[in-house]
Design an enzyme around this catalytic site. Structure first.
Site, PDB file in Angstrom:
ATOM      1  N   PRO A  45      -4.491   0.436   2.695  1.00 22.78           N
ATOM      2  CA  PRO A  45      -3.026   0.415   2.770  1.00 22.78           C
ATOM      3  C   PRO A  45      -2.403   0.475   1.388  1.00 22.78           C
ATOM      4  O   PRO A  45      -2.863  -0.189   0.457  1.00 22.78           O
ATOM      5  CB  PRO A  45      -2.734  -0.929   3.459  1.00 22.78           C
ATOM      6  CG  PRO A  45      -3.949  -1.201   4.256  1.00 22.78           C
ATOM      7  CD  PRO A  45      -5.099  -0.647   3.470  1.00 22.78           C
ATOM      8  N   CYS A  46      -1.352   1.288   1.264  1.00 25.11           N
ATOM      9  CA  CYS A  46      -0.817   1.588  -0.070  1.00 25.11           C
ATOM     10  C   CYS A  46       0.347   0.692  -0.478  1.00 25.11           C
ATOM     11  O   CYS A  46       0.828   0.798  -1.609  1.00 25.11           O
ATOM     12  CB  CYS A  46      -0.357   3.045  -0.115  1.00 25.11           C
ATOM     13  SG  CYS A  46       1.017   3.409   1.014  1.00 25.11           S
ATOM     14  N   GLN A  47       0.815  -0.201   0.396  1.00 25.54           N
ATOM     15  CA  GLN A  47       2.025  -0.960   0.080  1.00 25.54           C
ATOM     16  C   GLN A  47       1.885  -1.765  -1.216  1.00 25.54           C
ATOM     17  O   GLN A  47       2.832  -1.884  -1.990  1.00 25.54           O
ATOM     18  CB  GLN A  47       2.378  -1.902   1.236  1.00 25.54           C
ATOM     19  CG  GLN A  47       2.830  -1.190   2.495  1.00 25.54           C
ATOM     20  CD  GLN A  47       1.668  -0.836   3.403  1.00 25.54           C
ATOM     21  OE1 GLN A  47       0.521  -0.771   2.978  1.00 25.54           O
ATOM     22  NE2 GLN A  47       1.966  -0.604   4.669  1.00 25.54           N
TER      23      GLN A  47
ATOM     24  N   TYR B 275       0.248  -1.027  -3.815  1.00 27.11           N
ATOM     25  CA  TYR B 275       0.235  -0.169  -4.989  1.00 27.11           C
ATOM     26  C   TYR B 275       1.545   0.592  -5.161  1.00 27.11           C
ATOM     27  O   TYR B 275       1.775   1.231  -6.190  1.00 27.11           O
ATOM     28  CB  TYR B 275      -0.904   0.849  -4.894  1.00 27.11           C
ATOM     29  CG  TYR B 275      -2.256   0.246  -4.599  1.00 27.11           C
ATOM     30  CD1 TYR B 275      -2.716  -0.855  -5.309  1.00 27.11           C
ATOM     31  CD2 TYR B 275      -3.071   0.775  -3.606  1.00 27.11           C
ATOM     32  CE1 TYR B 275      -3.957  -1.412  -5.042  1.00 27.11           C
ATOM     33  CE2 TYR B 275      -4.317   0.231  -3.328  1.00 27.11           C
ATOM     34  CZ  TYR B 275      -4.757  -0.868  -4.052  1.00 27.11           C
ATOM     35  OH  TYR B 275      -5.977  -1.412  -3.773  1.00 27.11           O
ATOM     36  N   SER B 276       2.398   0.554  -4.151  1.00 21.71           N
ATOM     37  CA  SER B 276       3.627   1.333  -4.154  1.00 21.71           C
ATOM     38  C   SER B 276       4.578   0.868  -5.247  1.00 21.71           C
ATOM     39  O   SER B 276       4.807  -0.331  -5.437  1.00 21.71           O
ATOM     40  CB  SER B 276       4.308   1.220  -2.783  1.00 21.71           C
ATOM     41  OG  SER B 276       5.652   1.595  -2.851  1.00 21.71           O
TER      42      SER B 276
END
Length: 426
Positions: free
Chosen positions: A126-128, A130-131
């Site tokens: 999940p990229c949240q 790193y966003s």
């Protein structure tokens, strides 16, 4: 060639590899609705292989039925597929606690497939965490988010199965998280377990997708195999975003299509992008309801774009339409999808919260985009059936890798992996 898809989401990345002929070992995903979407897609491929797509289309037509009727038809559809014909879709969170069970299921699947190795691992955590947007909104810049370290679990799969190669996808912010130290650690972990790796920022618009979507693609090759980052010639569509959606029935705020029929036949773009064929059925085309204030803003935003080709900033709205106190950041919270341009702006999962950042370009419809319209911008075909409520559909689509982008990567990998396999046989 086979592949293992971890942190699968709704399957955008794996769709590209399935189209190219890779055989799935398993999909692993924590979100229950995304897992149901993956199961339904697995049924689609089985029905296609056995020339029974008529049954799948009958299920698609149930989209506009009640949720109970649709679920009953889905159970019937699943019952028509032999259990051992479908690869396992594991609705599990990948963690230290679940890894033994996950590995056991994968091993059992490989034994059933009569294969003793994994060719390719794909997926991205999940990229949240790193966003850049997520870090900007969090007072601690997401530093306490445990999702920052999911890459270590990704590496556990590499260690156990030693695939020939892997594809790790994420947002550009992963390069700068923790001032760059996180990405350096990620690289060290992957190299330590036997892989040469390279990371590049790729844009979906150069893969034939009508969307300006930048992502980091990390590619790793086992050190005993000739190593090269995918070299793919830029492919730019000579079309505009309106060409993606103009065949869909016109809707107004709160409206739904009354049946599964299109407004007009598919155009060349839809056929070239494999989005719509002659026998497809329209689903997921329902417009959100909006209060009048939002509709008034939508009208202003679209009119400004049509007349000036410029974006409206929130503080420039008439005073009676301004309700947010924050007038210094996130000023583009209302944004029209530029239908007369070659590319849409990036689709993200935040569209599940509201449609203000994805206003339909046709001012006469005065609404935000439907699930099907957003899916098309992401290059999902119309026969892709997203399970769960509309909010979940938007999250699944916003977090996905565009299938068209994935397919072009898969084409390249298939050639390279087959070459290396053939070379070893010799």
């Amino acid at each position: 060639m086979n592949f293992l898809d971890i942190f699968s989401g709704a399957g955008g990345l794996s769709e590209g590899f399935l189209r190219t002929g890779f055989e799935p070992i398993a999909h692993i995903e924590r979100d229950a609705y995304a897992c149901k979407t993956l199961e339904t897609r697995s049924v689609y491929y089985y029905m296609k292989k056995t020339n029974n797509l008529k049954l799948y289309r009958e299920y698609q037509e149930s989209y506009y039925s009640t949720s109970g009727e649709r679920e009953e038809k889905r159970r019937k559809l699943l019952s028509l597929v032999p259990e051992d014909e479908l690869e396992p879709v594991m609705n599990l969170e990948i963690s230290e606690a679940t890894l033994p069970l996950i590995f056991q299921k994968i091993d059992n699947r490989l034994a059933h497939m009569k294969q003793n190795s994994v060719d390719l691992i794909i997926g991205g955590p999940p990229c949240q965490a790193y966003s850049l947007v997520g870090r900007a909104r969090d007072e601690k810049s997401m530093e306490d988010d445990p999702r920052n370290y999911l890459y270590k679990l990704y590496v556990r799969f590499l260690t156990r199965y030693q695939p020939k190669a892997f594809v790790f996808e994420n947002v550009p912010g992963i390069l700068t998280a923790f001032k760059g130290t996180l990405f350096k650690n990620l690289q060290s972990y992957m190299k330590r377990v036997g892989y040469n790796i390279e990371a590049r920022k790729l844009n979906a618009k150069y893969f034939g997708v009508l969307q300006d979507r930048k992502r980091i693609i990390i590619v790793g090759w086992r050190k005993d195999i000739e190593y090269q980052f995918p070299i793919i010639e830029n492919q730019i569509q000579n079309h505009i975003v309106n060409d993606l959606i103009n065949d869909l029935p016109r809707l107004f705020s709160g409206q739904s299509t009354v049946d599964s029929c299109y407004k007009s036949p598919p155009n060349n773009l839809l056929e070239e992008m494999k989005i719509r064929g002659p026998r497809d059925i329209l689903t997921h085309h329902e417009a959100r309801s909006n209060v009048q204030r939002d509709l008034d803003i939508y009208n202003i935003v679209v009119e400004k774009w049509n007349k000036e080709k410029s974006r409206l900033k929130y503080p420039d709205l008439p005073e009676h339409l301004i309700t947010h106190k924050n007038l210094t950041s996130f000023l583009d919270r209302f944004k029209v999808v530029a239908g007369d341009e070659q590319y849409s702006h990036t689709v993200v999962a935040h569209i599940s919260k509201d449609g203000h950042h994805y206003i339909h370009p046709d001012i006469t419809q005065n609404r935000s985009l439907t699930v099907r319209e957003v899916a098309r911008i992401q290059s999902f075909p119309d026969d892709y059936f997203f399970e769960g409520p509309r909010t979940s559909n938007f999250v699944q689509i916003g977090n996905a890798v565009p299938p068209l982008m994935a397919e072009r990567l898969a084409d390249w990998f298939k050639i390279r992996l087959e070459y290396n396999t053939a070379d070893k046989v010799k």
